[in-house]
Scaffold this motif. Structure first.
Motif, PDB file in Angstrom:
ATOM      1  N   ILE A 259       0.477  -1.247  -0.023  1.00 14.75           N
ATOM      2  CA  ILE A 259       0.021   0.253  -0.114  1.00 14.75           C
ATOM      3  C   ILE A 259       0.704   1.169  -0.135  1.00 14.75           C
TER       4      ILE A 259
ATOM      5  N   TYR B 243      -4.125   8.304   1.655  1.00 14.62           N
ATOM      6  CA  TYR B 243      -4.536   6.517   1.587  1.00 14.62           C
ATOM      7  C   TYR B 243      -5.487   7.128   2.664  1.00 14.62           C
TER       8      TYR B 243
ATOM      9  N   ARG C 271      -8.267   8.532   0.221  1.00 18.35           N
ATOM     10  CA  ARG C 271      -8.997   7.063  -0.793  1.00 18.35           C
ATOM     11  C   ARG C 271      -9.629   6.351   0.086  1.00 18.35           C
ATOM     12  N   VAL C 272      -9.446   5.948   1.244  1.00 17.00           N
ATOM     13  CA  VAL C 272     -10.180   5.192   2.220  1.00 17.00           C
ATOM     14  C   VAL C 272     -11.419   5.688   2.833  1.00 17.00           C
TER      15      VAL C 272
END
Ligand SMILES: Nc1ncnc2c1ncn2[C@@H]1O[C@H](COP(=O)(O)OP(=O)(O)OP(=O)(O)O)[C@@H](O)[C@H]1O
Ligand SMILES: [Mg+2]
Lengths: 293, 360, 234
Positions: B320, B351, B354-355
């Motif tokens: 990731i 991150y 996107r989460v």
């Protein structure tokens, strides 16, 4: 020589295994069709279903409670997986998605070892269904008959849901052009999460249902996920109908092989897959256009 | 500049060579370092001789896997097949006709090349990433064959692969009357064989053939349009990579004195994948660093507890946040430490976005 | 007139990965206006619409819809606020029927305008697979899909006449005019500059990601120099 009765029983066993595999494969195909993700952790979700089931039953809960609660819990795990590890990867090279699911499978296996240890768990079938039934002079295990019936109904419901409902239309559209679906006002990232969670629930359900029949061990996920993907290859990628039919086919093959050549069941499935690849690379039910059937 | 370069729009300014001059000098230095250090390590910490031999073997495994995985863009999840076949072939040959090093290694290479050819030929039929799954499945077939000792059952023999016990007691190699039975000798044998293989792999990667492979990764359709038989190149690349993987397996089995189904098991493929990802997919040198890192890490981590769990978590995290691996991190930091820091911050913010469901 | 234009794009810079496509681009569309965005192939017209819709968000600059910033929003949020995109190449769902295409879009919101009144060609073909429609019919479907669901205040039309026969182009322009009469604000991208300028109240000319000219439609249409230098029309 194999007797008639044994053959009939192998057929039921095979069908029962096939419809349960279809539950697994349905989720896997949906996830692949929508998100293009080859989810190697799908078998791990199945395994968690079995472990959650065992734990609930051992804790004094009934099998029926486990059949409801364990898949939901697996759904939650699936949801967390999608949100925290897959969402960041959509739009990146698809390689990283398959890699992350490999990593997740690894983590789940090791976590299961930490929590439950490495030895096999004993998952008892519900007492109500412990007996056998007699149809036309052949005896079947009641539990297997129940699984066959239950999963058949469920798979049929999923099929109808995809073909006939608004949700089905939304999923078909999303599989074709997620960006456009988003621009029409649907939160595609929620659709993805929902589909992944539902596919996890189905995997968990399959885990609870097959748990009593098969060894519940930390490495049980691997063979199952291989089998499920082999079925997808055999049926034709992204072809839902093909996936279901191939599940039954592989289930039956496994049933008969277990009777005749027990240690080669998996080899036979892979051999079938190799033959399909050579003769019809698009899968038995695949079309050249890749149009989802 | 070759025609292919021009057609692939590569400007002459950019050097696509993997492991340019500096990299190769570094490799030669590492090689010499290992050669010189041997006797010293042997005296002060023999245990490390074993670890370093493993490191070299897995470095070869990782670099040859990377040739298809990262360099050609064909993610193989089934390289355990060739690794294991290399080991089993060694067992067959050395327990049977001869312990001669050259004969044994050549036979092992040939056997793994054949297996790789077959698996590659079948698996390239898979669309996109189904290639990965197919290699995984076909490697599992070999595992099952060895685990159930299918050849023995078919031929009615007592034992051929030895089932889940494997084949034990593999004697060391012999060449021109020299026995490579001891760890010290085996260390040098490994150093030489791995050195030759790595040099060959780098040459292949930088050859015209290697450029085609790189072209396949960058733009497969373009190469097809140019008239290259892409499928054939893929199968050949897989075979070449599998051959060197087989050599790695052939070095591994005598070291651990056993050819075992676990060497054919998917976890062995996964080990290779973890090494190349942690090291830096597609860079060829990164995977060797990754192999060293993982092998050494394993030695220490087993003391702490379930090291596989940590490894899994590390792997997921790296996929990731650091998909370029150690090599990617090194080259970013070397270019500009400040930029590396701001990249890291940006990756963190990204991150979170996107989460939350943002797709950008 | 309200205090804010319906759409105000303020100095956006948009990238595809590392390649910089829009440079400090600004434009405005007032309530009820039809504004054309014209330019050559690859000038950045589609990218401008994608930026507004949130499909390729800009890295810098602001996009205001009715005075509210939308540049950080997801496409589905932007759609629900009232912006609707009829994309380049139509992008209808070919394996679904006409009715399913329309119903799907309608399900995202509450507008149940009877699109079949507006597009009688679709009425006869409700159960036909959208992929089997003719180009003109597909375009009508794409526009219909853009009008149902959440109420549409601003319609982004990307080359609605591309690849259509002259007669069909007529039909499409009539639809666009009817929409304008209904008070829908339109940002229209067209390669066919003459058609665009006929339909539009104003127009922007875009060249390599920058607005190079802005004028009333008639003005542009009658300025041979602009036509020639920017659009290659003689
Ligand atoms: N997905 C993409 N990735 C990289 N570059 C892109 C992408 N899409 C468009 N571009 C580039 O961005 C620039 C603007 O493209 P855009 O599609 O906005 O042009 P356009 O004005 O709509 O052209 P056309 O009239 O041909 O539709 C072009 O140079 C194009 O090559
Ligand atoms: Mg365009």
């Amino acid at each position: 020589m194999v007797g008639f009765e044994a053959l009939v029983r192998a057929t039921i066993l095979g069908l029962q295994f096939g419809t349960t595999l279809a539950l697994l494969v349905a989720g896997l195909t949906l996830v692949f069709g929508l998100m293009d993700v080859i989810n190697l952790a799908h078998g791990s979700l199945y395994m968690l279903g079995a472990y959650f089931g065992v734990t609930l039953v051992d804790a004094g809960g009934s099998f029926w409670l486990a059949l409801v609660v364990a898949p939901v819990a697996v759904g939650v795990v699936g949801l967390l997986m999608e949100v925290f590890t897959l969402r960041p990867l959509y739009g990146r090279e698809p390689l990283y998605q398959i890699l992350v699911t490999l990593g997740l499978a690894f983590v789940v296996e090791e976590s299961v070892k930490e929590v439950w240890g490495t030895s096999a768990q004993n998952f008892a079938a519900p007492a109500v269904l412990a007996g056998s039934i007699d149809i036309a002079g052949v005896t079947y295990s009641q539990y297997q008959a129940f699984v066959l019936l239950f999963t058949t109904v469920l798979v049929a419901a999923i099929w109808v849901g995809l073909e006939r409902t608004n949700v089905g239309v939304l999923l078909q559209a999303t599989a074709h052009d997620p960006e456009m679906v988003d621009a029409l006002g649907f939160d595609v990232s929620r659709v993805f999460t929902g589909v992944f969670a539902v596919s996890a629930v189905l995997a968990g359900l399959a885990g609870v249902l097959l748990g009593p029949a098969r060894a519940v061990t930390p490495s049980m996920w691997f063979n199952v996920v291989l089998l499920a993907f082999a079925i997808i290859v055999i049926g034709g990628l992204g072809n839902f109908r093909g996936a279901i039919v191939a599940s039954l086919l592989v289930g039956l093959l496994t049933g008969y092989a277990a009777l005749l050549v027990p240690s080669y069941t998996e080899l036979l499935v892979f051999a079938l897959m190799a033959v399909v690849l050579l003769v019809r690379p698009a899968g038995i039910f695949g079309t050249a256009t890749g149009d989802p059937g | 500049m070759t025609v292919l370069d021009r057609l692939l729009d590569r400007s002459g300014a950019r050097t696509d060579e993997v492991l340019g001059r500096r990299g190769r000098v570094a490799l030669v230095l590492v090689f010499c370092g290992l050669a010189v250090a041997g006797p010293v390590i042997d005296v002060i910490a023999t245990f490390w001789l074993h670890v370093l031999t493993r490191v070299m073997i897995f470095a070869l495994f990782a670099i040859s896997l990377d040739l298809v995985f990262g360099y050609t863009g064909l993610p193989s999840f089934g390289h355990a097949a060739m690794f294991g076949v290399g080991g089993y072939t060694v067992a067959f040959v050395t327990l049977g006709p001869t312990q001669n090093l050259l004969v044994t290694i050549a036979t092992a290479a040939l056997a793994s090349a054949t297996v790789a050819l077959l698996i590659g030929w079948l698996s390239v039929r898979g669309t996109g990433l189904f290639f990965a799954f197919l290699t995984l499945a076909f490697a599992q077939v070999l595992y099952l064959v060895a685990f159930n000792d299918l050849p023995a059952q078919l031929l009615g023999a007592d034992k051929i692969t030895g089932g889940d016990n494997g084949l034990v007691g593999i004697p060391g190699y012999e060449l021109f009357g020299v026995e490579f039975g001891g760890l010290f000798e085996y260390y040098y044998l490994t150093l030489v064989v791995v050195g030759i293989c790595v040099a060959l792999l780098i040459r292949i990667a930088n050859s015209e053939f290697g450029r085609v492979l790189q072209g396949i990764r960058e733009n497969e359709d373009r190469l097809t349009a140019l008239g290259y038989d892409v499928t054939r190149y893929k199968v050949i690349a897989f075979t070449v990579s599998g051959t060197f993987t087989g050599v790695a397996g052939a070095l591994y089995a005598p070291l651990v004195r056993i050819a075992h189904p676990s060497q054919l098991f998917w976890l062995t493929s996964a080990d290779g994948i973890i090494m190349i990802l942690v090291g830096g997919i597609g860079t060829l040198w990164g995977p060797m660093v990754g192999a060293a890192f993982i092998t050494v890490f394993e030695e220490f981590a087993t003391v702490v507890g379930n090291w596989h769990l940590y490894l899994g978590v590390l792997f997921v995290t790296m996929v990731i946040f650091l998909p370029g691996g150690i090599a990617g991190a090194i080259s970013t930091v070397a270019r500009s430490p400040r930029e590396a820091l701001s990249n890291a911050r940006r990756a963190g913010r990204r991150y979170v976005r996107r989460v939350r469901g943002d797709r950008h | 007139m309200s205090a804010h234009p319906v759409l105000a794009v303020e100095g956006i810079d948009t990238y595809y990965g590392r390649s910089h496509v829009l440079f400090d681009l600004s434009l405005e569309v007032g309530a009820g206006e039809t504004v054309a965005l014209i330019g050559n192939n690859g000038a950045g017209k589609t990218t401008t619409l994608r930026s507004i819709m949130g499909l390729t968000p800009p890295e810098r600059g602001r996009i205001l819809f009715r005075g509210e910033e939308i540049q950080g929003c997801k496409p589905n949020e932007i759609r629900r606020r009232g912006v609707s995109l009829v994309p380049e190449d139509r992008r209808i769902f070919p394996s679904l029927t006409v009715a399913e295409n329309v119903e799907l879009a309608a399900a995202a919101g509450s507008t149940t305008t009877d699109v079949y009144d507006r597009f009688p060609v679709l009425d006869d073909r409700r159960d036909q697979r959208a992929g089997t429609l003719s180009g003109g019919e597909q375009q009508m479907l794409a526009i219909a899909r853009g009008l149902v669901g959440p109420p549409t205040e601003l319609l982004l039309l990307d080359e609605p006449t591309e690849g259509l026969a002259p007669q069909i182009v007529e039909d499409v322009s009539e639809v666009v005019e009817a929409l304008t009469d209904d008070g829908i604000t339109i940002l229209l991208v067209e390669q066919n500059a003459e058609l665009a300028l006929e339909l539009a109240d104003r127009a922007y000319v875009i060249e390599t990601g920058r607005i190079v000219h802005e004028a009333g439609g008639d003005e542009l249409l009658h300025d041979p120099e602009v036509l020639e230098t920017h659009l290659g029309v003689r």
